[in-house]
Design an enzyme around this catalytic site. Structure first.
Site, short mmCIF file in Angstrom:
data_model
loop_
_atom_site.label_atom_id
_atom_site.label_comp_id
_atom_site.label_asym_id
_atom_site.label_seq_id
_atom_site.Cartn_x
_atom_site.Cartn_y
_atom_site.Cartn_z
N ARG A 160 -65.57 50.13 56.69
CA ARG A 160 -66.49 49.48 57.62
C ARG A 160 -67.06 50.46 58.66
NH1 ARG A 160 -61.69 46.13 59.54
NH2 ARG A 160 -61.01 47.09 61.46
N ARG B 132 -73.51 58.32 58.62
CA ARG B 132 -74.98 58.43 58.60
C ARG B 132 -75.43 59.88 58.63
NH1 ARG B 132 -74.82 54.78 63.37
NH2 ARG B 132 -74.65 52.66 62.58
N ARG C 17 -50.51 42.24 64.45
CA ARG C 17 -50.41 43.59 64.98
C ARG C 17 -50.78 43.44 66.46
NH1 ARG C 17 -48.17 48.02 63.94
NH2 ARG C 17 -49.14 49.72 65.06
N ARG D 62 -56.95 54.81 72.51
CA ARG D 62 -58.22 55.04 73.19
C ARG D 62 -58.14 54.65 74.65
NH1 ARG D 62 -62.26 50.28 70.87
NH2 ARG D 62 -60.91 48.56 71.47
N GLU E 206 -55.05 52.02 75.62
CA GLU E 206 -54.59 51.08 74.58
C GLU E 206 -53.54 51.74 73.70
OE1 GLU E 206 -57.68 49.28 72.25
OE2 GLU E 206 -58.82 48.76 74.04
N TYR F 237 -59.21 37.40 61.17
CA TYR F 237 -59.86 38.29 62.11
C TYR F 237 -61.34 37.90 62.20
CZ TYR F 237 -61.51 41.78 65.10
OH TYR F 237 -62.08 42.38 66.19
N ASP G 73 -64.80 38.25 64.36
CA ASP G 73 -65.54 38.80 65.49
C ASP G 73 -66.12 37.62 66.26
OD1 ASP G 73 -65.29 41.57 65.65
OD2 ASP G 73 -66.68 41.88 63.98
P1 FAD Z 1 -58.97 32.81 71.57
O1 FAD Z 1 -59.99 33.53 72.39
O2 FAD Z 1 -57.69 33.49 71.31
O3 FAD Z 1 -58.71 31.40 72.24
C1 FAD Z 1 -57.60 30.60 71.94
C2 FAD Z 1 -57.14 29.92 73.22
O4 FAD Z 1 -56.15 28.93 72.89
C3 FAD Z 1 -56.49 30.88 74.22
O5 FAD Z 1 -57.12 30.78 75.47
C4 FAD Z 1 -55.04 30.40 74.27
O6 FAD Z 1 -54.45 30.55 75.56
C5 FAD Z 1 -55.18 28.93 73.91
N1 FAD Z 1 -53.95 28.34 73.37
C6 FAD Z 1 -53.19 28.81 72.36
N2 FAD Z 1 -52.13 27.99 72.17
C7 FAD Z 1 -52.22 27.01 73.09
C8 FAD Z 1 -51.42 25.89 73.40
N3 FAD Z 1 -50.27 25.62 72.75
N4 FAD Z 1 -51.80 25.07 74.43
C9 FAD Z 1 -52.94 25.34 75.13
N5 FAD Z 1 -53.74 26.40 74.85
C10 FAD Z 1 -53.38 27.22 73.86
N6 FAD Z 1 -65.01 40.49 68.63
C11 FAD Z 1 -66.25 41.02 68.72
O7 FAD Z 1 -67.22 40.42 68.28
N7 FAD Z 1 -66.45 42.25 69.32
C12 FAD Z 1 -65.42 42.98 69.83
O8 FAD Z 1 -65.64 44.08 70.35
C13 FAD Z 1 -64.10 42.45 69.73
N8 FAD Z 1 -63.04 43.12 70.21
C14 FAD Z 1 -61.78 42.61 70.06
C15 FAD Z 1 -60.69 43.34 70.55
C16 FAD Z 1 -59.40 42.86 70.40
C17 FAD Z 1 -58.23 43.66 70.92
C18 FAD Z 1 -59.20 41.62 69.73
C19 FAD Z 1 -57.81 41.10 69.51
C20 FAD Z 1 -60.26 40.88 69.29
C21 FAD Z 1 -61.57 41.34 69.44
N9 FAD Z 1 -62.67 40.61 69.03
C22 FAD Z 1 -63.93 41.16 69.12
C23 FAD Z 1 -62.51 39.24 68.46
C24 FAD Z 1 -62.62 38.11 69.53
O9 FAD Z 1 -61.63 38.30 70.50
C25 FAD Z 1 -62.45 36.74 68.85
O10 FAD Z 1 -63.46 36.54 67.91
C26 FAD Z 1 -62.49 35.52 69.81
O11 FAD Z 1 -61.80 35.76 70.99
C27 FAD Z 1 -61.89 34.34 69.11
O12 FAD Z 1 -62.00 33.17 69.91
P2 FAD Z 1 -61.03 31.93 69.66
O13 FAD Z 1 -61.54 30.83 70.51
O14 FAD Z 1 -60.85 31.69 68.22
O15 FAD Z 1 -59.58 32.42 70.14
N1 UDP Z 2 -61.10 54.99 62.76
C1 UDP Z 2 -60.72 56.32 62.84
N2 UDP Z 2 -61.10 57.06 63.93
C2 UDP Z 2 -61.82 56.53 64.94
C3 UDP Z 2 -62.22 55.18 64.85
C4 UDP Z 2 -61.84 54.43 63.76
O1 UDP Z 2 -60.04 56.82 61.96
O2 UDP Z 2 -62.12 57.25 65.90
C5 UDP Z 2 -60.64 54.23 61.58
C6 UDP Z 2 -59.34 53.48 61.84
O3 UDP Z 2 -58.59 53.50 60.64
C7 UDP Z 2 -59.81 52.08 62.13
C8 UDP Z 2 -60.99 51.97 61.19
O4 UDP Z 2 -61.60 53.25 61.23
O5 UDP Z 2 -58.80 51.14 61.84
C9 UDP Z 2 -61.99 50.91 61.56
O6 UDP Z 2 -62.50 51.20 62.84
P1 UDP Z 2 -62.87 50.05 63.84
O7 UDP Z 2 -63.36 50.63 65.09
O8 UDP Z 2 -63.71 49.07 63.10
O9 UDP Z 2 -61.43 49.49 64.08
P2 UDP Z 2 -60.87 48.29 64.91
O10 UDP Z 2 -60.28 48.93 66.13
O11 UDP Z 2 -62.00 47.37 65.22
O12 UDP Z 2 -59.86 47.76 63.96
#
Ligand code: FAD
Ligand code: UDP
Length: 373
Positions: free
Chosen positions: A172, A176, A249, A280, A306, A354, A356
């Site tokens: 993913r 380029r 994870r 990072r 992180e 997972y 987004d």
């Molecule tokens: P959540 O946001 O997890 O909401 C679930 C809610 O339910 C929480 O507030 C929780 O407290 C509540 N809950 C759970 N159990 C209970 C309970 N028993 N009682 C009451 N409340 C409860 N997406 C992107 O598009 N771009 C990004 O750059 C990006 N970065 C990310 C980075 C990380 C580290 C992670 C983990 C995800 C990332 N995502 C990103 C994905 C994004 O976070 C999710 O798509 C989005 O938050 C999902 O929304 P949700 O409502 O499904 O879940």
């Molecule tokens: N990756 C890497 N070096 C970097 C950034 C990403 O090797 O500087 C690899 C790593 O294996 C990562 C994957 O590319 O899991 C996908 O990257 P992305 O940023 O989509 O990862 P995310 O943090 O969203 O899982």
């Protein structure tokens, strides 16, 4: 008759959008969240005028016009474009892999030279059918980039050697032969002006929200309040882990405020060597070009290191582990969920997927269409 049509468990994007649409359709809604704040994992908190992404950096990007148009009603988006920098033992490289990276790595200046260099390294490695992440990476970008920009980062991120990881993880990442360092291949990208929390607050406007309320701890009394439940928490927790716990994870964030205006000059710097313990560093102010609400330069900065970590039961669940064992377990929970009367399961935790942000919004809108018409 119960007092509410819907009880929405979770005020993340899925729950907030469902609640918004249900209210719009004339339904009565109560939202509960066990956390002390709304917005789920996209929650941003104000520190020194900076919107700090408390659960990891979130960059909104999508090719889905319907989703992009939909979110505009809740927030204006800035023009932030994700272009992380890789730091390998003090050497800096442009990401994702593009002509700047190839120039920095090899001194080449044309696409032809870069392609030839990749081909040469690929031929030396003698890989025809990549069987794992290591082989896949070398056949995409050659050995030098694999060694300096991929190996250490990936092994820290996933806690396993690259030759034991599936090839698809790296696919993913764009490669380029142009000077385009936009990380995402997305038509639309940006950060909500004013922060994600404000965007979700706008979705929840006029809707009753009870924070610090764990649905599962008060299930009976809360169920008595509404005709139907929309559950966005972990699916295994809903069924009291009766078939076992799904694995995740995890990531640990170490956040600090620094008394200086600029720490690293970019929102994200990846540390791609294996010795640096963090994967990072995020410098939150650069998601909004270093400016506060009234457009002034901010004197301080907030950074988050992180650390990728193994998940233990009780930790915050971040990334689902979609391997065979966990996928099979999820399928069994899904059967239980489908048989549960008057409960809709949605979002990243309830679907163990997972997602987004754009995908979770699309999924919530889809659920609304089916449920609310
Ligand atoms: P959540 O946001 O997890 O909401 C679930 C809610 O339910 C929480 O507030 C929780 O407290 C509540 N809950 C759970 N159990 C209970 C309970 N028993 N009682 C009451 N409340 C409860 N997406 C992107 O598009 N771009 C990004 O750059 C990006 N970065 C990310 C980075 C990380 C580290 C992670 C983990 C995800 C990332 N995502 C990103 C994905 C994004 O976070 C999710 O798509 C989005 O938050 C999902 O929304 P949700 O409502 O499904 O879940
Ligand atoms: N990756 C890497 N070096 C970097 C950034 C990403 O090797 O500087 C690899 C790593 O294996 C990562 C994957 O590319 O899991 C996908 O990257 P992305 O940023 O989509 O990862 P995310 O943090 O969203 O899982």
């Amino acid at each position: 008759m119960k007092p509410y049509d819907y009880l929405v468990v979770g005020s993340g994007l899925f729950g907030a959008i469902f609640a918004h649409e249900a209210k719009k359709a004339g339904k009565t809604v109560l939202v509960v969240d066990k956390r002390s704040h709304i917005a789920g994992n996209v929650y941003t908190e104000d520190t020194e005028g900076i919107h700090v992404h408390q659960y990891g950096a979130h960059i909104f990007h999508t090719n889905n016009k319907k989703v992009w148009d939909y979110v505009q009603q809740f927030a204006e988006f800035n023009r932030f474009t994700n272009s992380p920098v890789a730091n390998y033992k003090g050497e800096l490289y442009s990401l994702p892999f593009n002509m700047y990276t190839f120039n920095q790595m090899w001194g080449v200046s044309t696409p032809q030279e870069a392609a030839a260099k990749i081909e040469e390294q690929k031929a030396d490695a003698d890989i025809t059918e990549p069987k794992n992440l290591e082989e896949q990476a070398i056949s995409l970008v050659g050995t030098d980039i694999y060694e300096k920009l991929i190996k250490g980062y990936t092994e820290k991120q996933w806690g396993r050697p690259c030759d034991q990881l599936p090839a698809f993880i790296i696919k993913r990442l764009p490669v380029r032969l142009t000077f385009d360092n936009n990380y995402f291949n997305a038509l639309y990208q940006g950060i909500p002006v004013g922060g994600y929390t404000k965007m979700v607050a706008n979705m929840l406007e006029g809707i009753e929200v009870r924070l610090n309320t764990d649905y599962l701890a008060h299930k009976e009394e809360l169920d008595a309040l509404a005709e139907k439940v929309v559950y966005t928490g972990p699916i295994d927790a809903y069924f009291d882990y009766r078939l076992g716990a799904l694995e995740y994870r995890s990531v640990r964030f170490e956040t600090e405020t620094l008394d200086q205006p600029n720490f690293q000059g970019n929102a994200a710097v990846n540390y791609t060597d294996s010795e640096t313990p963090w994967t990072r560093i995020i410098e939150h102010k650069w998601f909004e070009f270093g400016k506060g609400a009234d457009g002034q330069d901010l004197p301080k900065t907030v950074i988050s290191r992180e650390y990728s970590s193994e998940w233990e039961p009780g930790d915050e669940p971040y990334y689902p582990v979609n391997d065979q064992k966990n996928s099979e377990l999820y399928a069994k929970y899904k059967e239980l969920a489908d048989a549960e009367p008057n409960v809709l399961f949605g979002g990243r935790l309830a679907e163990y997927k997972y997602y987004d942000m754009d995908a979770v919004i699309a999924s919530a809108l889809d659920c609304c269409e089916k449920e609310l018409g």
